[in-house]
Design a protein around this motif. Structure first.
Motif, PDB file in Angstrom:
ATOM      1  N   UNK A  60       0.393  -1.845  -0.162  1.00  0.00           N
ATOM      2  CA  UNK A  60       0.338  -0.718  -0.086  1.00  0.00           C
ATOM      3  C   UNK A  60       0.792   1.029  -0.075  1.00  0.00           C
ATOM      4  N   UNK A  61       0.363   2.211  -0.491  1.00  0.00           N
ATOM      5  CA  UNK A  61       1.063   3.447  -0.348  1.00  0.00           C
ATOM      6  C   UNK A  61      -0.108   4.362   0.286  1.00  0.00           C
ATOM      7  N   UNK A  91       2.130  18.720   4.306  1.00  0.00           N
ATOM      8  CA  UNK A  91       1.639  17.435   5.354  1.00  0.00           C
ATOM      9  C   UNK A  91       2.955  16.558   5.557  1.00  0.00           C
ATOM     10  N   UNK A  92       3.519  16.772   5.408  1.00  0.00           N
ATOM     11  CA  UNK A  92       4.964  15.530   5.462  1.00  0.00           C
ATOM     12  C   UNK A  92       5.384  14.576   6.592  1.00  0.00           C
ATOM     13  N   UNK A  93       4.677  15.231   7.972  1.00  0.00           N
ATOM     14  CA  UNK A  93       4.615  14.893   9.176  1.00  0.00           C
ATOM     15  C   UNK A  93       3.779  12.677   8.715  1.00  0.00           C
ATOM     16  N   UNK A  94       2.669  13.231   7.715  1.00  0.00           N
ATOM     17  CA  UNK A  94       2.121  12.153   7.765  1.00  0.00           C
ATOM     18  C   UNK A  94       2.245  11.048   6.446  1.00  0.00           C
ATOM     19  N   UNK A  95       3.794  11.826   5.359  1.00  0.00           N
ATOM     20  CA  UNK A  95       4.846  10.722   5.000  1.00  0.00           C
ATOM     21  C   UNK A  95       5.101  10.411   5.893  1.00  0.00           C
ATOM     22  N   UNK A  96       6.096  10.828   7.013  1.00  0.00           N
ATOM     23  CA  UNK A  96       6.912  10.246   8.160  1.00  0.00           C
ATOM     24  C   UNK A  96       5.473   8.930   8.621  1.00  0.00           C
ATOM     25  N   UNK A  99       2.497   7.355   7.566  1.00  0.00           N
ATOM     26  CA  UNK A  99       3.616   6.333   6.953  1.00  0.00           C
ATOM     27  C   UNK A  99       3.789   5.069   6.707  1.00  0.00           C
ATOM     28  N   UNK A 100       4.881   5.440   6.022  1.00  0.00           N
ATOM     29  CA  UNK A 100       6.195   4.457   6.322  1.00  0.00           C
ATOM     30  C   UNK A 100       6.766   3.988   7.340  1.00  0.00           C
ATOM     31  N   UNK A 101       6.507   4.627   8.529  1.00  0.00           N
ATOM     32  CA  UNK A 101       6.744   4.419   9.933  1.00  0.00           C
ATOM     33  C   UNK A 101       5.591   3.286   9.655  1.00  0.00           C
TER      34      UNK A 101
END
Length: 105
Positions: A59-60, A67-72, A74-76
């Protein structure tokens, strides 16, 4: 997004709730790929992401600009990758092609 996926030959389905997504995956063959737009979901979203990861579903996470905190997050929580809106057709096409061929995006 559904139209773009359909043009790529992907069987696509949209879900308005995390429960509906989990039910569909549990009752049907698992999808090859899931795109999760994080807008509008609460903290249960990350539980669902972990559930997808544990079940081996690629999933992506799609997140809004600034909202770069959401990027982190998601990866976490096991996302194969993250995509910042707006997502281009070329990027979606490449991801679908990579997953279909067994490549890791």
């Amino acid at each position: 997004m559904l139209e773009v996926l359909a043009r790529q030959g992907a069987a696509a389905q949209a879900f308005q709730s995390l429960d509906d997504l989990e039910s569909a995956i549990a009752s049907n063959p698992a999808p090859d790929l899931v795109f999760i737009d994080v807008v509008g979901f609460g903290k249960d979203l990350w539980r669902t992401c972990e559930w997808l990861h544990e079940h081996g579903t690629a999933f992506f996470v799609i997140y809004p600009p600034n909202q770069e905190r959401l990027e982190a997050l998601g990866s976490a929580h096991g996302a194969r990758g993250t995509l910042k809106k707006p997502v281009s057709v070329a990027v979606l096409s490449k991801l679908i092609q990579d997953v279909s061929s067994g490549s890791h995006a």
